[in-house]
Design an enzyme around this catalytic site. Sequence first.
Site, mmCIF file in Angstrom:
data_model
loop_
_atom_site.group_PDB
_atom_site.id
_atom_site.type_symbol
_atom_site.label_atom_id
_atom_site.label_comp_id
_atom_site.label_asym_id
_atom_site.label_seq_id
_atom_site.Cartn_x
_atom_site.Cartn_y
_atom_site.Cartn_z
ATOM 1 N N CYS A 188 -75.639 8.990 -15.652
ATOM 2 C CA CYS A 188 -75.100 8.536 -14.155
ATOM 3 C C CYS A 188 -75.615 9.781 -13.469
ATOM 4 O O CYS A 188 -75.860 10.819 -13.584
ATOM 5 C CB CYS A 188 -73.700 8.623 -14.252
ATOM 6 S SG CYS A 188 -73.104 8.945 -12.520
ATOM 7 N N CYS A 235 -70.234 -0.928 -11.085
ATOM 8 C CA CYS A 235 -69.440 0.548 -11.010
ATOM 9 C C CYS A 235 -68.784 0.486 -9.533
ATOM 10 O O CYS A 235 -67.856 1.026 -9.356
ATOM 11 C CB CYS A 235 -70.348 1.645 -11.406
ATOM 12 S SG CYS A 235 -69.542 3.050 -10.854
ATOM 13 N N CYS A 281 -60.073 16.035 2.189
ATOM 14 C CA CYS A 281 -61.064 15.108 1.485
ATOM 15 C C CYS A 281 -60.817 13.577 2.162
ATOM 16 O O CYS A 281 -61.394 12.826 1.490
ATOM 17 C CB CYS A 281 -60.797 15.225 0.177
ATOM 18 S SG CYS A 281 -59.118 14.795 -0.396
ATOM 19 N N CYS A 321 -80.325 2.814 -11.305
ATOM 20 C CA CYS A 321 -78.955 2.693 -11.856
ATOM 21 C C CYS A 321 -78.793 1.450 -12.392
ATOM 22 O O CYS A 321 -78.567 0.457 -11.576
ATOM 23 C CB CYS A 321 -77.713 3.451 -11.213
ATOM 24 S SG CYS A 321 -76.249 3.005 -12.176
ATOM 25 N N GLN A 352 -62.460 21.670 -7.916
ATOM 26 C CA GLN A 352 -63.357 20.835 -7.224
ATOM 27 C C GLN A 352 -64.333 20.435 -8.154
ATOM 28 O O GLN A 352 -64.903 21.154 -8.803
ATOM 29 C CB GLN A 352 -63.849 21.804 -6.080
ATOM 30 C CG GLN A 352 -62.766 22.251 -5.027
ATOM 31 C CD GLN A 352 -62.279 21.072 -4.111
ATOM 32 O OE1 GLN A 352 -63.101 20.060 -3.953
ATOM 33 N NE2 GLN A 352 -61.289 21.286 -3.477
#
Length: 380
Positions: free
Chosen positions: A87, A10, A336, A4, A211
């Site tokens: 991505c 990022c 989460c 990447c 989700q």
Amino acid sequence: MNNCPVSKKCGGCQYIEMPYGEQLKKKQRAAEQLLKKYGKVNRIIGMEHPEHYRNKVHAAFAFQKGKGIVSGIYREGTHHVVPVDECLLEDTKADEIIVSVRKLAKSFKLKAYDEDTGYGLLRHVLVRTGHATGQIMVVLVLGSPILPSKKNFINELCKLHPEITTIILNVNNKRTSMVLGEKQQVLYGKGYIEDRLCGRTFRISPKSFYQVNAVQTEKLYHKAIEYAALSGKETAIDAYCGIGTIGLAAAERVKKVIGVELNREAVKDAVVNAKINGIKNVDFYQNDAGRFMVQLAEAGEKIDVVFMDPPRSGSTEEFMEALLRLQPERVVYISCNPETLARDLGYLTARMYRVLEMTPVDMFPFTDDIETVCLLSRHK
Ligand code: SAH
């Protein structure tokens, strides 16, 4: 292994340099460190193919000297757009659509919105994909309500990507880091997509939470429902229910489900979702989950099982106090964020509940996010 070109700027893939097996081990250790003192942490459930799992993909637009209009992600902690076309985490088709939107914007001479001055039009694009259905939603977020040559723009986009099933124009004219604004208008198709999960069909509107990793969500929900050990006689609460996925997946195994969710659009979706799946023993309420639980406790409702799936900030004392008054036999806490989970387990285990077991589920490969499903039971 890291191909990447923008990973450093990022910052979204903290574990991009790490083989997947290592990532799982690291998450396992992190989960154990935070949660072990409350109960047994089972082996993390990983993915077979951990790439391109994100079914919701966002890109911001900007004008950059020498490049013209660019699309991509914000450099970590800033409003500077780093151009990105592909991505590792994102759905590949969604990335292709975003590139096409940018190219069309260029040929239609649309101006990118400028975060600093507030001038310009094209602000963000959001692409959501139904993993099982293949339906695709494109949300164009503009700084003002008028898209010039709207018809042509939509025709061109649909010609390039006939797989797009709906296009929505969303207006966000506020100086904010929120992507979506309040007003929106359907430009093409139904205005929502559907996906299939756990044998049910779910409608997803632009602003409803869903989700991002459908493959792992099924595993997560199966575990949650297994933990609830339902016999068919229970009244269950689905708190922080979003579009009703957990409650509707569990509905055939209980007497009744009561869902509560703050986001109006999500609650509307949940009600429709009950209908399209022919599920009648479910009621959904739009409310703050804590306030709603207090109301149930005050009304003396008998609740057997509570599913709770709060946002990253975790639950609240108001919610948990009401939970202690309602005294459900079992609580299935889906989290989460293991830090707020640990905090909330601290509260509950100091009182009436104990943790029987926990299972982390890797919903976010290549990132350091950890999802955990936890089973609590009331002391006899
Ligand atoms: N259980 C759902 C959604 C989980 S995400 C699923 O698996 O898809 C958390 C949800 O909590 C979001 O839909 C968010 O809108 C909702 N939420 C956030 N704060 C809330 C609150 N105070 N009361 C009720 N719901 C809330």
